[in-house]
Motif scaffolding. Structure first.
Motif, mmCIF file in Angstrom:
data_model
loop_
_atom_site.group_PDB
_atom_site.id
_atom_site.type_symbol
_atom_site.label_atom_id
_atom_site.label_comp_id
_atom_site.label_asym_id
_atom_site.label_seq_id
_atom_site.Cartn_x
_atom_site.Cartn_y
_atom_site.Cartn_z
ATOM 1 N N VAL A 12 0.848 -1.190 0.000
ATOM 2 C CA VAL A 12 0.000 0.000 0.000
ATOM 3 C C VAL A 12 0.879 1.234 0.000
ATOM 4 N N GLN A 13 0.363 2.312 -0.553
ATOM 5 C CA GLN A 13 1.112 3.565 -0.538
ATOM 6 C C GLN A 13 0.971 4.254 0.816
ATOM 7 N N GLY A 15 -0.021 6.640 3.594
ATOM 8 C CA GLY A 15 -1.306 7.299 3.756
ATOM 9 C C GLY A 15 -2.491 6.383 3.547
ATOM 10 N N GLY A 16 -2.246 5.206 3.035
ATOM 11 C CA GLY A 16 -3.317 4.249 2.767
ATOM 12 C C GLY A 16 -3.686 3.437 3.995
ATOM 13 N N SER A 17 -4.591 2.493 3.780
ATOM 14 C CA SER A 17 -5.111 1.672 4.877
ATOM 15 C C SER A 17 -5.085 0.199 4.507
ATOM 16 N N LEU A 18 -4.971 -0.629 5.528
ATOM 17 C CA LEU A 18 -5.094 -2.074 5.399
ATOM 18 C C LEU A 18 -5.793 -2.598 6.645
ATOM 19 N N ARG A 66 -3.738 5.743 14.861
ATOM 20 C CA ARG A 66 -3.755 5.279 13.478
ATOM 21 C C ARG A 66 -4.273 3.847 13.365
ATOM 22 N N ASN A 85 -4.672 2.613 9.553
ATOM 23 C CA ASN A 85 -4.923 3.793 8.726
ATOM 24 C C ASN A 85 -3.696 4.691 8.697
ATOM 25 N N ASN A 86 -3.651 5.558 7.700
ATOM 26 C CA ASN A 86 -2.551 6.510 7.566
ATOM 27 C C ASN A 86 -1.197 5.797 7.701
ATOM 28 N N VAL A 115 4.699 -0.723 2.956
ATOM 29 C CA VAL A 115 4.183 0.623 2.708
ATOM 30 C C VAL A 115 5.214 1.384 1.887
#
Length: 117
Positions: A12-13, A15-18, A66, A85-86, A115
């Motif tokens: 994930v980039q 700032g993204g979420s998993l 987060r 998150n984030n 990330v």
């Protein structure tokens, strides 16, 4: 015996979420506490978030605000989640589900979270 299986990792980039999931089966009534740990390359395994039988949770300072740990119970199965998150590049690691069962620590096989910046 308690078996733990994690899922939900990925790339994930920043700032993204998993959302990570851990499925616990077996002698689940013997579980005292559960948690998520992570281990980055060249670093020691560290606690990310813990969930105790009385519903109390705790978090590493680096993820407070987060990440959110939660737990659901079903017949013969316990589900442990980690909403992340984030995300930051520093969160890159293998994430492990953990359960304390009658004084014995059980581990899942781990799931990779990467990330990118």
């Amino acid at each position: 015996q308690v078996q733990l299986v994690e899922s939900g990792g990925g790339l994930v980039q920043a700032g993204g979420s998993l959302r990570l999931s851990c499925t616990a089966t077996g002698s689940i009534t013997s579980i005292i506490a559960m948690g998520w740990y992570r281990q980055a390359p060249g670093k020691q395994r560290e606690l990310v978030a813990g969930f105790h039988s009385i519903g109390r949770t705790n978090y590493a300072d680096s993820v407070k605000g987060r990440f959110t740990i939660s737990r659901d119970n079903a017949k013969n199965t316990v589900y442990l989640y980690l909403q992340m998150n984030n995300l930051e590049p520093e969160d890159t690691a293998v994430y492990y589900c953990n359960a304390l069962v009658r004084g014995v620590t059980k581990w899942g096989q781990g799931t990779q979270v990467t990330v990118s910046s």
